[in-house]
Motif scaffolding. Structure first.
Motif, PDB file in Angstrom:
ATOM      1  N   MET A   1      84.819  71.873  33.996  1.00 51.38           N
ATOM      2  CA  MET A   1      83.682  72.352  33.209  1.00 51.38           C
ATOM      3  C   MET A   1      83.157  71.262  32.267  1.00 51.38           C
ATOM      4  O   MET A   1      81.952  71.113  32.086  1.00 51.38           O
ATOM      5  N   ILE A   2      84.093  70.490  31.674  1.00 57.29           N
ATOM      6  CA  ILE A   2      83.659  69.416  30.774  1.00 57.29           C
ATOM      7  C   ILE A   2      82.816  68.403  31.522  1.00 57.29           C
ATOM      8  O   ILE A   2      81.772  67.945  31.047  1.00 57.29           O
ATOM      9  N   ALA A   3      83.260  68.049  32.730  1.00 61.17           N
ATOM     10  CA  ALA A   3      82.498  67.092  33.537  1.00 61.17           C
ATOM     11  C   ALA A   3      81.116  67.624  33.866  1.00 61.17           C
ATOM     12  O   ALA A   3      80.127  66.868  33.875  1.00 61.17           O
ATOM     13  N   GLN A   4      81.007  68.930  34.111  1.00 66.49           N
ATOM     14  CA  GLN A   4      79.708  69.531  34.415  1.00 66.49           C
ATOM     15  C   GLN A   4      78.784  69.498  33.197  1.00 66.49           C
ATOM     16  O   GLN A   4      77.580  69.272  33.330  1.00 66.49           O
ATOM     17  N   LEU A   5      79.346  69.714  32.010  1.00 63.69           N
ATOM     18  CA  LEU A   5      78.542  69.662  30.789  1.00 63.69           C
ATOM     19  C   LEU A   5      78.068  68.239  30.514  1.00 63.69           C
ATOM     20  O   LEU A   5      76.925  68.011  30.099  1.00 63.69           O
ATOM     21  N   VAL A   6      78.961  67.269  30.721  1.00 61.63           N
ATOM     22  CA  VAL A   6      78.576  65.860  30.566  1.00 61.63           C
ATOM     23  C   VAL A   6      77.424  65.534  31.501  1.00 61.63           C
ATOM     24  O   VAL A   6      76.484  64.820  31.138  1.00 61.63           O
ATOM     25  N   ASP A   7      77.487  66.077  32.711  1.00 62.02           N
ATOM     26  CA  ASP A   7      76.444  65.837  33.705  1.00 62.02           C
ATOM     27  C   ASP A   7      75.130  66.486  33.299  1.00 62.02           C
ATOM     28  O   ASP A   7      74.081  65.834  33.240  1.00 62.02           O
ATOM     29  N   VAL A   8      75.165  67.791  32.995  1.00 64.50           N
ATOM     30  CA  VAL A   8      73.909  68.505  32.753  1.00 64.50           C
ATOM     31  C   VAL A   8      73.201  68.014  31.497  1.00 64.50           C
ATOM     32  O   VAL A   8      71.961  67.985  31.439  1.00 64.50           O
ATOM     33  N   PHE A   9      73.954  67.588  30.487  1.00 61.03           N
ATOM     34  CA  PHE A   9      73.339  67.078  29.262  1.00 61.03           C
ATOM     35  C   PHE A   9      73.079  65.569  29.316  1.00 61.03           C
ATOM     36  O   PHE A   9      72.555  65.005  28.355  1.00 61.03           O
ATOM     37  N   LYS A  10      73.453  64.943  30.428  1.00 62.37           N
ATOM     38  CA  LYS A  10      73.272  63.499  30.608  1.00 62.37           C
ATOM     39  C   LYS A  10      73.788  62.731  29.389  1.00 62.37           C
ATOM     40  O   LYS A  10      73.085  61.903  28.780  1.00 62.37           O
ATOM     41  N   LEU A  11      75.032  63.010  29.024  1.00 65.27           N
ATOM     42  CA  LEU A  11      75.586  62.452  27.800  1.00 65.27           C
ATOM     43  C   LEU A  11      75.777  60.938  27.868  1.00 65.27           C
ATOM     44  O   LEU A  11      75.791  60.278  26.826  1.00 65.27           O
ATOM     45  N   ARG A  12      75.912  60.398  29.062  1.00 63.67           N
ATOM     46  CA  ARG A  12      76.021  58.930  29.160  1.00 63.67           C
ATOM     47  C   ARG A  12      74.746  58.264  28.650  1.00 63.67           C
ATOM     48  O   ARG A  12      74.809  57.286  27.900  1.00 63.67           O
ATOM     49  N   ILE A  13      73.606  58.803  29.058  1.00 62.22           N
ATOM     50  CA  ILE A  13      72.330  58.282  28.551  1.00 62.22           C
ATOM     51  C   ILE A  13      72.220  58.536  27.056  1.00 62.22           C
ATOM     52  O   ILE A  13      71.767  57.686  26.288  1.00 62.22           O
ATOM     53  N   GLY A  14      72.657  59.720  26.625  1.00 64.26           N
ATOM     54  CA  GLY A  14      72.598  60.060  25.210  1.00 64.26           C
ATOM     55  C   GLY A  14      73.401  59.113  24.351  1.00 64.26           C
ATOM     56  O   GLY A  14      72.954  58.718  23.259  1.00 64.26           O
ATOM     57  N   PHE A  15      74.583  58.730  24.811  1.00 60.97           N
ATOM     58  CA  PHE A  15      75.398  57.781  24.049  1.00 60.97           C
ATOM     59  C   PHE A  15      74.720  56.419  23.960  1.00 60.97           C
ATOM     60  O   PHE A  15      74.785  55.754  22.920  1.00 60.97           O
TER      61      PHE A  15
END
Length: 285
Positions: A1-15
């Motif tokens: 689930m954490i990986a899915q949230l990282v994906d849907v919120f595009k947290l890599r770009i956000g960081f």
């Protein structure tokens, strides 16, 4: 689930956006920001970026289903249900991040944070992506607004250094994404997305990347003439030089492998530029 949230919120770009804003906060001339202000800025940019990233996936779930690179995203697979509740979450995150920044930093920084999310979610995703190859050029202003938000948190008047760095981020985005688009040419073509390589071909697109990167690197050295030191200049030249080298390789061979090397070189160039910008301020003052 954490990986899915990282994906849907595009947290890599956000960081990346949050780090860019923080670096600009550090290098902007003026009184040093407090640790609390730095935390607020980074979190506000990250949350606003996350809301825009989630909207991008919410809006494009039909398109994502047709591209191998995006076909496993949560809205496509059904891990997250594609309904109105996600829109409420997305809007709530954006309102919270912008409001938090307005109350604790200043209204100008909050405005830039909002414009960054708006340019990615609405200008790029809704208005441009499926209509024109200018999509990533204009939509790429999201990174520029992160830079301006970091600078405005220190000085809402904006001096030459943050303005130049915002232009650098504006120019970095097409070189970064067009390299990826060359590597993913077939997927974009099958999905009907008019990325530059689909419109003009990989060879011309590779040349466009090179010319754009030359302009990007040329402008990236300008802060040296407005007060940044030799460490910053070294980072701008070395990271930029490596990116240009990979672009030249791509011009001669616009294959998927070489295009991905150019794509990763863009990340290296940005990281080197940001690291040496901070080192320049902290070590050379």
């Amino acid at each position: 689930m954490i990986a899915q949230l990282v994906d849907v919120f595009k947290l890599r770009i956000g960081f990346i956006m949050a780090i860019t804003a923080l670096v600009t906060m550090v290098v902007t001339p003026g009184e040093m920001a407090s640790m609390w202000d730095a935390v607020i800025l980074s979190m506000a940019v990250l949350i606003a970026s996350a809301s825009a990233g989630a909207f991008n996936q919410y809006y494009e779930w039909d398109l994502d289903a047709h591209m191998p690179r995006t076909s496993r995203r949560p809205f496509v697979t059904g891990v997250f249900k594609h309904d109105y509740r996600w829109l409420l979450i997305i809007i709530g995150l954006l309102v919270f991040s912008v409001g938090w920044a307005a109350v604790t930093l200043n209204e100008v920084a909050a405005l830039f944070i909002f414009l960054g999310a708006f340019s990615y979610a609405i200008v790029y995703t809704v208005w441009l992506k499926r209509r024109t190859w200018w999509n990533i050029v204009i939509g790429g202003s999201a990174g520029s607004f992160a830079v301006l938000a970091g600078a405005a948190a220190i000085d809402p008047g904006l001096g030459p250094i943050p303005v130049i760095l915002s232009i650098v981020l504006f120019l970095w985005t097409p070189s970064h994404f067009w390299s990826l688009a060359i590597a993913q040419h077939k997927s974009y073509a099958e999905a009907g997305v008019p990325m530059l390589p689909v419109v003009v071909g990989d060879e011309l697109a590779a040349k466009a990347v090179l010319w754009n990167t030359l302009l990007l690197v040329g402008i990236s050295v300008l802060p040296y003439f407005y007060g940044m030191g030799w460490l910053y200049l070294f980072g701008a030249v070395s990271g930029g030089g490596y990116f240009i080298y990979r672009n030249i390789q791509m011009v001669h061979d616009p294959s998927r492998k070489v295009a991905m090397s150019s794509f990763f070189a863009s990340l290296i160039q940005l990281i080197v530029l940001l690291v040496f910008a901070v080192a320049d301020v902290l070590l050379l003052g």
